[in-house]
Motif scaffolding. Structure first.
Motif, PDB file in Angstrom:
ATOM      1  N   LEU A 194       0.825  -1.214   0.000  1.00 59.42           N
ATOM      2  CA  LEU A 194       0.000   0.000   0.000  1.00 59.42           C
ATOM      3  C   LEU A 194       0.855   1.257   0.000  1.00 59.42           C
ATOM      4  O   LEU A 194       0.539   2.238  -0.675  1.00 59.42           O
ATOM      5  N   GLY A 195       1.954   1.224   0.771  1.00 60.42           N
ATOM      6  CA  GLY A 195       2.835   2.394   0.819  1.00 60.42           C
ATOM      7  C   GLY A 195       3.497   2.656  -0.521  1.00 60.42           C
ATOM      8  O   GLY A 195       3.533   3.799  -0.996  1.00 60.42           O
ATOM      9  N   SER A 196       4.041   1.595  -1.160  1.00 63.88           N
ATOM     10  CA  SER A 196       4.748   1.786  -2.432  1.00 63.88           C
ATOM     11  C   SER A 196       3.778   2.132  -3.557  1.00 63.88           C
ATOM     12  O   SER A 196       4.112   2.905  -4.461  1.00 63.88           O
ATOM     13  N   TYR A 197       2.552   1.560  -3.520  1.00 70.57           N
ATOM     14  CA  TYR A 197       1.572   1.903  -4.557  1.00 70.57           C
ATOM     15  C   TYR A 197       1.191   3.384  -4.456  1.00 70.57           C
ATOM     16  O   TYR A 197       1.181   4.102  -5.465  1.00 70.57           O
ATOM     17  N   ALA A 198       0.874   3.833  -3.246  1.00 75.02           N
ATOM     18  CA  ALA A 198       0.479   5.231  -3.071  1.00 75.02           C
ATOM     19  C   ALA A 198       1.607   6.173  -3.471  1.00 75.02           C
ATOM     20  O   ALA A 198       1.365   7.217  -4.097  1.00 75.02           O
ATOM     21  N   GLN A 199       2.859   5.802  -3.132  1.00 77.92           N
ATOM     22  CA  GLN A 199       3.999   6.652  -3.470  1.00 77.92           C
ATOM     23  C   GLN A 199       4.263   6.648  -4.974  1.00 77.92           C
ATOM     24  O   GLN A 199       4.479   7.702  -5.576  1.00 77.92           O
ATOM     25  N   ALA A 200       4.237   5.448  -5.596  1.00 79.58           N
ATOM     26  CA  ALA A 200       4.478   5.366  -7.043  1.00 79.58           C
ATOM     27  C   ALA A 200       3.389   6.115  -7.809  1.00 79.58           C
ATOM     28  O   ALA A 200       3.664   6.819  -8.788  1.00 79.58           O
ATOM     29  N   ARG A 201       2.161   5.983  -7.363  1.00 78.60           N
ATOM     30  CA  ARG A 201       1.038   6.671  -8.007  1.00 78.60           C
ATOM     31  C   ARG A 201       1.226   8.179  -7.942  1.00 78.60           C
ATOM     32  O   ARG A 201       1.020   8.892  -8.934  1.00 78.60           O
ATOM     33  N   GLU A 202       1.626   8.652  -6.766  1.00 78.39           N
ATOM     34  CA  GLU A 202       1.821  10.097  -6.563  1.00 78.39           C
ATOM     35  C   GLU A 202       2.960  10.619  -7.430  1.00 78.39           C
ATOM     36  O   GLU A 202       2.858  11.692  -8.040  1.00 78.39           O
ATOM     37  N   MET A 203       4.074   9.856  -7.509  1.00 79.65           N
ATOM     38  CA  MET A 203       5.246  10.314  -8.265  1.00 79.65           C
ATOM     39  C   MET A 203       5.016  10.258  -9.772  1.00 79.65           C
ATOM     40  O   MET A 203       5.527  11.099 -10.515  1.00 79.65           O
ATOM     41  N   LEU A 204       4.263   9.265 -10.248  1.00 83.24           N
ATOM     42  CA  LEU A 204       4.054   9.101 -11.687  1.00 83.24           C
ATOM     43  C   LEU A 204       2.876   9.911 -12.221  1.00 83.24           C
ATOM     44  O   LEU A 204       2.757  10.103 -13.434  1.00 83.24           O
ATOM     45  N   LEU A 205       2.008  10.376 -11.339  1.00 85.47           N
ATOM     46  CA  LEU A 205       0.800  11.089 -11.751  1.00 85.47           C
ATOM     47  C   LEU A 205       1.069  12.296 -12.653  1.00 85.47           C
ATOM     48  O   LEU A 205       0.404  12.460 -13.687  1.00 85.47           O
ATOM     49  N   PRO A 206       2.058  13.176 -12.332  1.00 83.46           N
ATOM     50  CA  PRO A 206       2.286  14.337 -13.206  1.00 83.46           C
ATOM     51  C   PRO A 206       2.699  13.952 -14.621  1.00 83.46           C
ATOM     52  O   PRO A 206       2.349  14.633 -15.586  1.00 83.46           O
ATOM     53  N   ALA A 207       3.441  12.845 -14.760  1.00 86.88           N
ATOM     54  CA  ALA A 207       3.935  12.443 -16.077  1.00 86.88           C
ATOM     55  C   ALA A 207       2.912  11.627 -16.853  1.00 86.88           C
ATOM     56  O   ALA A 207       2.819  11.752 -18.092  1.00 86.88           O
ATOM     57  N   MET A 208       2.142  10.786 -16.171  1.00 85.63           N
ATOM     58  CA  MET A 208       1.241   9.856 -16.856  1.00 85.63           C
ATOM     59  C   MET A 208      -0.215  10.282 -16.838  1.00 85.63           C
ATOM     60  O   MET A 208      -0.996   9.844 -17.685  1.00 85.63           O
ATOM     61  N   GLY A 209      -0.584  11.128 -15.892  1.00 85.73           N
ATOM     62  CA  GLY A 209      -1.987  11.484 -15.751  1.00 85.73           C
ATOM     63  C   GLY A 209      -2.766  10.347 -15.114  1.00 85.73           C
ATOM     64  O   GLY A 209      -2.328   9.185 -15.129  1.00 85.73           O
ATOM     65  N   ASP A 210      -3.921  10.662 -14.534  1.00 87.64           N
ATOM     66  CA  ASP A 210      -4.707   9.642 -13.857  1.00 87.64           C
ATOM     67  C   ASP A 210      -5.421   8.770 -14.876  1.00 87.64           C
ATOM     68  O   ASP A 210      -6.042   9.271 -15.806  1.00 87.64           O
ATOM     69  N   GLY A 211      -5.301   7.469 -14.714  1.00 86.25           N
ATOM     70  CA  GLY A 211      -5.947   6.552 -15.637  1.00 86.25           C
ATOM     71  C   GLY A 211      -5.398   5.152 -15.488  1.00 86.25           C
ATOM     72  O   GLY A 211      -4.536   4.878 -14.638  1.00 86.25           O
ATOM     73  N   LEU A 212      -5.872   4.242 -16.329  1.00 82.33           N
ATOM     74  CA  LEU A 212      -5.506   2.834 -16.239  1.00 82.33           C
ATOM     75  C   LEU A 212      -4.007   2.575 -16.377  1.00 82.33           C
ATOM     76  O   LEU A 212      -3.454   1.764 -15.620  1.00 82.33           O
ATOM     77  N   PRO A 213      -3.292   3.222 -17.313  1.00 85.40           N
ATOM     78  CA  PRO A 213      -1.847   2.989 -17.408  1.00 85.40           C
ATOM     79  C   PRO A 213      -1.116   3.349 -16.109  1.00 85.40           C
ATOM     80  O   PRO A 213      -0.221   2.613 -15.680  1.00 85.40           O
ATOM     81  N   LEU A 214      -1.491   4.445 -15.486  1.00 85.97           N
ATOM     82  CA  LEU A 214      -0.877   4.839 -14.215  1.00 85.97           C
ATOM     83  C   LEU A 214      -1.131   3.785 -13.145  1.00 85.97           C
ATOM     84  O   LEU A 214      -0.206   3.370 -12.436  1.00 85.97           O
ATOM     85  N   HIS A 215      -2.369   3.349 -13.022  1.00 81.55           N
ATOM     86  CA  HIS A 215      -2.714   2.363 -11.999  1.00 81.55           C
ATOM     87  C   HIS A 215      -1.957   1.059 -12.215  1.00 81.55           C
ATOM     88  O   HIS A 215      -1.501   0.424 -11.255  1.00 81.55           O
ATOM     89  N   THR A 216      -1.791   0.659 -13.476  1.00 83.43           N
ATOM     90  CA  THR A 216      -1.108  -0.597 -13.806  1.00 83.43           C
ATOM     91  C   THR A 216       0.378  -0.526 -13.470  1.00 83.43           C
ATOM     92  O   THR A 216       0.926  -1.429 -12.829  1.00 83.43           O
ATOM     93  N   VAL A 217       1.048   0.538 -13.902  1.00 77.97           N
ATOM     94  CA  VAL A 217       2.488   0.674 -13.660  1.00 77.97           C
ATOM     95  C   VAL A 217       2.773   0.786 -12.165  1.00 77.97           C
ATOM     96  O   VAL A 217       3.684   0.136 -11.639  1.00 77.97           O
TER      97      VAL A 217
END
Length: 301
Positions: A194-217
């Motif tokens: 949960l910690g790494s998912y929330a952190q990875a999501r937060e860090m990748l969000l500006p580059a990938m935008g919110d959506g399925l590819p972000l959630h998958t990576v």
């Protein structure tokens, strides 16, 4: 879990917050949906962890072929009822608590830091694991049954039959056998997942935008971190919970025996099937979770 709301005229936007009970309901539902897809990999992982020194060089393909020969293709779904019940208890608890604590922290002190996310994940995992330990014990026994000789098979019909028989034949406290190991594992797993998912999501969000590819990576990154961090305690937990009736063993004694008799690398036995289960499981859980959250805020909130 909170989502941004539309701005009100003349004032700043106020975030929408999901009711606490929905965090639990959506969390459990996403876990149950995910486990139906990855149950074969979970069963393979458990069987490999129970091989012991004799099976040190046994490959996952050999174990899979043995299951097909002796139990048929449906042998990969032995214990599915217990797996679903485990998700209904354990995952409901851990994701509900995590999202609730995350929203509480965000509302009072702002976005949690990465170390705080790990701590929140560990607390959520420990609570969820305690709730889900009986289902965990039933699951381990049901998935291990196929490798036992006929005279030692427990032949549980389903998870409720397993829970009932364990209670009547061995006592209700047996349902929490290995509870300390289960909670320890869950704290490691959830702190990492949960910690790494929330952190990875937060860090990748500006580059990938919110959506399925972000959630998958983000979920695949989380799954790898979780697999490596959790496998040693997972192996210890599995062996403690599968011990025969009347045999008293501790986490430390199991850990010492594994290192002494099988070597340190045995603590990562079954890494491939573990990641084949945890990777997709993590992806599916968070994809289902994110999509169910979106549906809630679109049609209910």
């Amino acid at each position: 879990m909170s989502k941004p709301a539309d701005k009100k005229p003349g004032g700043p936007a106020k975030p929408k917050v999901m009711p606490g009970y929905m965090n639990f309901l959506i969390g459990g539902t996403s876990g149950m949906m995910a486990i139906t897809c990855v149950q074969p990999a979970d069963l393979l992982k458990t069987r490999m962890q129970l091989l012991g020194p004799a099976g040190r060089n046994t490959s996952v393909f050999t174990v899979a072929n043995d299951i097909v020969k002796k139990e048929g293709v449906m042998g990969f779904y032995v214990g599915l009822s217990a797996a679903l019940f485990r998700q209904a208890t354990y995952t409901t608890g851990r994701l509900g608590v995590f999202n609730g604590l995350f929203d509480y922290h965000k509302g009072h002190w702002g976005q949690p830091t990465f170390p705080t996310k790990i701590v929140i994940g560990m607390v959520a995992g420990g609570i969820g694991a305690f709730i889900g330990t009986p289902a965990e014990v039933a699951l381990i026994r049901m998935t291990a049954d196929g490798r036992l000789p006929p005279e030692k098979k427990r032949n549980y019909k389903n998870v409720f039959n397993a829970l009932s028989r364990i209670t009547t034949e061995e006592g209700v406290t047996t349902l929490w056998k290995g509870g300390a190991a289960t909670v320890s594992r869950a704290m490691v797993v959830n702190g990492a997942q949960l910690g790494s998912y929330a952190q990875a999501r937060e860090m990748l969000l500006p580059a990938m935008g919110d959506g399925l590819p972000l959630h998958t990576v983000a979920a695949m990154i989380s799954g790898f971190v979780t697999s490596v961090a959790s496998l040693p305690v997972d192996i210890v937990k599995t062996r403690v919970q599968n011990a025969s009736k009347g045999v008293q063993i501790t986490q430390m004694s199991v850990l010492r025996d594994v290192i002494k008799n099988e070597g340190v690398l045995a603590l990562w036995s079954g890494l491939l099937p573990t990641y084949c289960k945890i990777g997709p499981m993590t992806v599916l859980i968070f994809i289902f979770l994110e999509q169910l959250n979106k549906l809630y805020f679109k049609y209910v909130a």
